[in-house]
Design an enzyme around this catalytic site. Structure first.
Site, PDB file in Angstrom:
ATOM      1  N   ASP A 180       0.812  -1.203  -0.084  1.00  0.00           N
ATOM      2  CA  ASP A 180       0.278   0.082   0.067  1.00  0.00           C
ATOM      3  C   ASP A 180       1.086   1.250   0.169  1.00  0.00           C
ATOM      4  O   ASP A 180       1.524   1.564   1.093  1.00  0.00           O
ATOM      5  CB  ASP A 180      -0.864   0.051   1.334  1.00  0.00           C
ATOM      6  CG  ASP A 180      -1.858   1.198   1.257  1.00  0.00           C
ATOM      7  OD1 ASP A 180      -1.653   2.152   0.511  1.00  0.00           O
ATOM      8  OD2 ASP A 180      -2.839   1.167   1.968  1.00  0.00           O
ATOM      9  N   HIS A 181       1.146   1.628  -1.139  1.00  0.00           N
ATOM     10  CA  HIS A 181       2.315   2.863  -1.406  1.00  0.00           C
ATOM     11  C   HIS A 181       2.023   3.980  -0.203  1.00  0.00           C
ATOM     12  O   HIS A 181       2.863   4.606  -0.211  1.00  0.00           O
ATOM     13  CB  HIS A 181       2.399   3.332  -2.792  1.00  0.00           C
ATOM     14  CG  HIS A 181       1.181   4.091  -3.222  1.00  0.00           C
ATOM     15  ND1 HIS A 181       0.091   3.453  -3.686  1.00  0.00           N
ATOM     16  CD2 HIS A 181       0.951   5.514  -3.122  1.00  0.00           C
ATOM     17  CE1 HIS A 181      -0.633   4.286  -4.069  1.00  0.00           C
ATOM     18  NE2 HIS A 181      -0.337   5.539  -3.698  1.00  0.00           N
ATOM     19  N   HIS A 234      -5.715   2.585   1.969  1.00  0.00           N
ATOM     20  CA  HIS A 234      -5.174   3.795   2.268  1.00  0.00           C
ATOM     21  C   HIS A 234      -5.551   4.154   3.583  1.00  0.00           C
ATOM     22  O   HIS A 234      -5.003   4.523   4.712  1.00  0.00           O
ATOM     23  CB  HIS A 234      -5.052   4.767   1.511  1.00  0.00           C
ATOM     24  CG  HIS A 234      -4.483   4.516   0.259  1.00  0.00           C
ATOM     25  ND1 HIS A 234      -3.528   3.655  -0.112  1.00  0.00           N
ATOM     26  CD2 HIS A 234      -4.940   4.892  -1.181  1.00  0.00           C
ATOM     27  CE1 HIS A 234      -3.441   3.410  -1.451  1.00  0.00           C
ATOM     28  NE2 HIS A 234      -4.119   4.244  -2.322  1.00  0.00           N
TER      29      HIS A 234
HETATM   30  P1  NDP Z   1      -1.610  -1.716 -16.515  1.00  0.00           P
HETATM   31  O1  NDP Z   1      -3.063  -1.543 -16.971  1.00  0.00           O
HETATM   32  O2  NDP Z   1      -0.567  -0.831 -17.344  1.00  0.00           O
HETATM   33  O3  NDP Z   1      -1.163  -3.284 -16.903  1.00  0.00           O
HETATM   34  C1  NDP Z   1       0.116  -3.753 -16.659  1.00  0.00           C
HETATM   35  C2  NDP Z   1       0.576  -4.567 -17.794  1.00  0.00           C
HETATM   36  O4  NDP Z   1      -0.223  -5.768 -17.254  1.00  0.00           O
HETATM   37  C3  NDP Z   1       0.267  -4.075 -19.004  1.00  0.00           C
HETATM   38  O5  NDP Z   1       1.306  -3.384 -19.492  1.00  0.00           O
HETATM   39  C4  NDP Z   1       0.085  -5.636 -19.489  1.00  0.00           C
HETATM   40  O6  NDP Z   1       1.524  -5.998 -20.092  1.00  0.00           O
HETATM   41  C5  NDP Z   1      -0.396  -6.321 -18.511  1.00  0.00           C
HETATM   42  N1  NDP Z   1      -2.111  -6.314 -18.433  1.00  0.00           N
HETATM   43  C6  NDP Z   1      -2.622  -5.374 -18.802  1.00  0.00           C
HETATM   44  N2  NDP Z   1      -3.987  -5.899 -18.897  1.00  0.00           N
HETATM   45  C7  NDP Z   1      -4.121  -7.313 -18.837  1.00  0.00           C
HETATM   46  C8  NDP Z   1      -4.960  -8.228 -18.568  1.00  0.00           C
HETATM   47  N3  NDP Z   1      -6.468  -7.829 -18.637  1.00  0.00           N
HETATM   48  N4  NDP Z   1      -4.841  -9.529 -18.450  1.00  0.00           N
HETATM   49  C9  NDP Z   1      -3.182  -9.627 -18.565  1.00  0.00           C
HETATM   50  N5  NDP Z   1      -2.353  -8.800 -18.205  1.00  0.00           N
HETATM   51  C10 NDP Z   1      -2.698  -7.525 -18.623  1.00  0.00           C
HETATM   52  O7  NDP Z   1      -1.478  -1.587 -14.967  1.00  0.00           O
HETATM   53  P2  NDP Z   1      -0.496  -0.526 -14.005  1.00  0.00           P
HETATM   54  O8  NDP Z   1       0.712  -0.640 -14.694  1.00  0.00           O
HETATM   55  O9  NDP Z   1      -1.199   0.734 -14.120  1.00  0.00           O
HETATM   56  O10 NDP Z   1      -1.022  -1.205 -12.705  1.00  0.00           O
HETATM   57  C11 NDP Z   1      -0.375  -2.411 -12.209  1.00  0.00           C
HETATM   58  C12 NDP Z   1      -0.618  -2.789 -10.909  1.00  0.00           C
HETATM   59  O11 NDP Z   1      -0.513  -1.662 -10.085  1.00  0.00           O
HETATM   60  C13 NDP Z   1      -2.221  -2.995 -10.622  1.00  0.00           C
HETATM   61  O12 NDP Z   1      -2.535  -3.738  -9.926  1.00  0.00           O
HETATM   62  C14 NDP Z   1      -2.696  -1.354 -10.357  1.00  0.00           C
HETATM   63  O13 NDP Z   1      -3.894  -1.490  -9.520  1.00  0.00           O
HETATM   64  C15 NDP Z   1      -1.429  -1.002  -9.439  1.00  0.00           C
HETATM   65  N6  NDP Z   1      -1.244   0.270  -9.048  1.00  0.00           N
HETATM   66  C16 NDP Z   1      -1.352   0.912 -10.172  1.00  0.00           C
HETATM   67  C17 NDP Z   1      -1.158   2.507 -10.063  1.00  0.00           C
HETATM   68  C18 NDP Z   1      -0.865   3.248 -11.084  1.00  0.00           C
HETATM   69  O14 NDP Z   1      -0.593   4.639 -10.986  1.00  0.00           O
HETATM   70  N7  NDP Z   1      -0.592   2.760 -12.424  1.00  0.00           N
HETATM   71  C19 NDP Z   1      -0.870   3.089  -8.658  1.00  0.00           C
HETATM   72  C20 NDP Z   1      -1.043   2.248  -7.465  1.00  0.00           C
HETATM   73  C21 NDP Z   1      -1.461   0.604  -7.878  1.00  0.00           C
HETATM   74  P3  NDP Z   1       1.475  -7.198 -21.266  1.00  0.00           P
HETATM   75  O15 NDP Z   1       0.496  -7.000 -22.271  1.00  0.00           O
HETATM   76  O16 NDP Z   1       2.921  -6.736 -21.905  1.00  0.00           O
HETATM   77  O17 NDP Z   1       1.361  -8.452 -20.599  1.00  0.00           O
END
Ligand code: NDP
Length: 514
Positions: free
Chosen positions: A197-198, A260
């Site tokens: 939990d950042h 949070h």
């Molecule tokens: P993304 O939606 O950007 O997804 C990350 C990667 O996961 C994608 O680049 C893709 O990589 C893969 N992906 C996306 N959708 C799917 C799917 N439906 N099934 C399988 N793989 C998938 O996520 P974020 O980077 O924004 O967030 C990652 C985690 O961090 C999440 O759990 C989010 O809740 C958490 N988080 C994010 C924050 C943010 O600011 N972004 C803040 C706090 C928490 P590829 O296609 O290469 O496999």
């Protein structure tokens, strides 16, 4: 006064063994904006082990070169400090991308082979830190496959045992959190697991422990005898933007409050731990959460309010209502605002309301805890209407302008006796300068060093869900019934003010006292 320092996990990073960080979902937003900058800033500060490797994992077909270019660009846009060539050159040759599906066991076995090859080239074992940074729908297959492939058990029981960081959200209700914990418990020891939990990585949140337990003036008054209410606000002035699809399946209670806000509450309400051992701290946090009374969501005096923003003015500009936002269905009954009046049934806090709220498109972006102390007895200055003696407030600001302010009553200089609240203010930036490490830097470093203090334990997550899941179920059954509305740019629905009336309180964040 001497400059006292305390041993923390940041003191001995170079002693940690060679390390391989594997990010699942490495082509995503979080890696670009937070994880890559955190890893490079740690490297810049010489806080990573001398032999450190970074492997991106994802379905995208990306060459090692393309992944490096992607990270380089991300750093240019998102790092809090410029990353100079020397830092980049030290880490870049150790960066690679492993393309594979999250449910393809063979791909995990290939990853294992790659990791073994790195160890052979080093001539020593390495610890693996698996960072699960995908959308939550794929957490389970990743954790299962880390288990089945044997990656979870690498060097079990040794200093180089594998570790896993799991992003939020941790489940979407009690049952799903319980199921996720079930997989984790089958595949990992709890000591290997770091549920993130950042918020817990933010300076002010960490300093809450120091403030409460390294000063003797607060603890004696930190209870029902002197505190009249505690308020926690985590507000955003932005709407859902392009994340509407995600947000509509989540809502304010799941997105902000369950994690949070409940963490802030636990740290504020917990008893002094017996030591700074992570388990001692987390035990006390769980006890505080367990003391929370079930929430009344029906009847004459409900303790919850939910709302959704409608069109309004934000910073003088017209802002759309939630239902006009991209990807939001007209039938949506998702709450963009939630407020609760909670109480703890324990010796310290019995009868003290804990008001918590979070929402989007509110009047300002703010995260703060306000401890409101009891009004002084109306004997001297409270007599008649001549003087207004305000209750003392301790405001712990997490963002923006991290800091702490104590409000006291003071005499206004002059011949007549006139009172006015004044503030004793401490700001992190003013005192310690800017460029504080980002939360993710602290958290990744702690995980590498096996320190779980700032991470959520499995039972903590479930205790928090057990309080909130019934509320969510009730809201889901109600649909739009009882869903209040508020204009964008305001402080939320009027009904949320009524939550506080019974206790003679009002929401303080955003009020004049600021
Ligand atoms: P993304 O939606 O950007 O997804 C990350 C990667 O996961 C994608 O680049 C893709 O990589 C893969 N992906 C996306 N959708 C799917 C799917 N439906 N099934 C399988 N793989 C998938 O996520 P974020 O980077 O924004 O967030 C990652 C985690 O961090 C999440 O759990 C989010 O809740 C958490 N988080 C994010 C924050 C943010 O600011 N972004 C803040 C706090 C928490 P590829 O296609 O290469 O496999």
């Amino acid at each position: 006064m001497s400059n006292q320092t305390h041993a923390t996990s940041t003191d001995a990073p170079r002693g940690t063994p060679p390390t391989i960080i594997v990010i699942f979902g490495a082509s995503g937003d979080l890696t670009a904006r937070k994880l890559a900058p955190a890893i490079f800033n740690l490297s810049k500060d010489d806080l990573l082990p001398e032999s450190c490797y970074l492997i991106g994992y994802g379905r995208s077909s990306m060459s090692d070169e393309a992944f490096r270019d992607y990270l380089r660009e991300s750093l240019a846009s998102h790092s809090r400090r410029p990353i100079e060539e020397a830092t980049w050159d030290a880490l870049a040759p150790n960066i690679s991308f492993h393309a594979g599906g999250y449910d393809e066991l063979d791909s995990y076995k290939e990853l294992d082979t790659k990791i073994t090859a790195i160890e052979e080239s080093l001539g020593s074992y390495a610890q693996c830190l698996f960072y699960v940074s995908t959308p939550p729908g794929v957490f389970m297959p990743i954790l299962e496959n880390l288990g089945t492939s044997g990656l979870a058990k690498r060097h079990k029981g040794q200093a180089t045992a594998s570790k896993v960081i799991i992003e939020k959200p941790f489940g979407r209700d009690l049952q799903s959190a319980h199921e996720l914990n079930g997989v984790i418990n089958r595949r990992f020891e709890e000591s290997q697991v770091f549920r993130i939990d950042h918020y817990l990585g933010k300076e002010t949140v960490q300093s809450l422990l120091v403030q409460r337990f390294a000063n003797s003036i607060f603890e004696p008054v930190w209870n029902r005898n002197y505190v009249s209410s505690v308020q926690i606000t985590v507000s955003e002035n932005l709407g859902v933007g392009s994340r509407g699809g995600y947000y509509d399946r989540s809502g304010a209670l799941r997105d902000m409050i369950q994690n949070h806000v409940m963490q802030l509450l636990a740290l504020t309400a917990m008893e002094p731990p017996s030591s700074l051992d992570p388990e001692a701290i987390r035990d006390e946090k769980v006890k505080a959460l367990q003391a929370l009374k079930p929430v009344a969501f029906t009847g004459d005096d409900p303790e919850v309010v939910r709302g959704v923003y409608t069109e309004g003015l934000v910073d003088g500009q017209r802002a759309d209502g939630y239902l006009e936002e991209e990807a939001i269905p007209q039938s949506s009954s998702t709450e963009t605002y939630a407020a609760l009046r909670l109480s703890l049934d324990n010796w310290r806090w019995k009868g003290v309301p804990f008001y918590i709220r979070s929402g989007k498109r509110l009047a300002m972006k703010a995260s703060e805890i306000v401890v409101q102390f009891s009004r002084p007895p109306a004997i001297l200055f409270g007599e008649g209407q001549r003087f207004k003696v305000e209750p003392n407030l301790l405001v712990i600001r997490i963002q923006p302008n991290e800091g702490i302010t104590l409000y006291l009553n003071s005499k206004v200089p002059g011949l007549e006796t006139k009172l006015q609240p004044i503030k004793l203010a401490f700001g992190y930036e003013t005192t310690f300068g800017s460029n504080t490490p980002e939360a993710y830097e602290r958290l990744i470093l702690d995980a590498l060093n096996g320190d779980g203090t700032l991470f959520i334990r499995g039972d903590e997550a479930e205790t928090s869900w057990s309080l909130l899941s019934p509320v969510l179920e009730f809201w889901e059954a109600q649909g739009k019934n009882g869903l209040e509305s508020y204009s964008a740019g305001t402080w939320g629905p009027l009904a949320a003010d009524k939550l506080l009336l019974k206790g003679g309180h009002e929401w303080l964040t955003g009020k004049e006292y600021q």
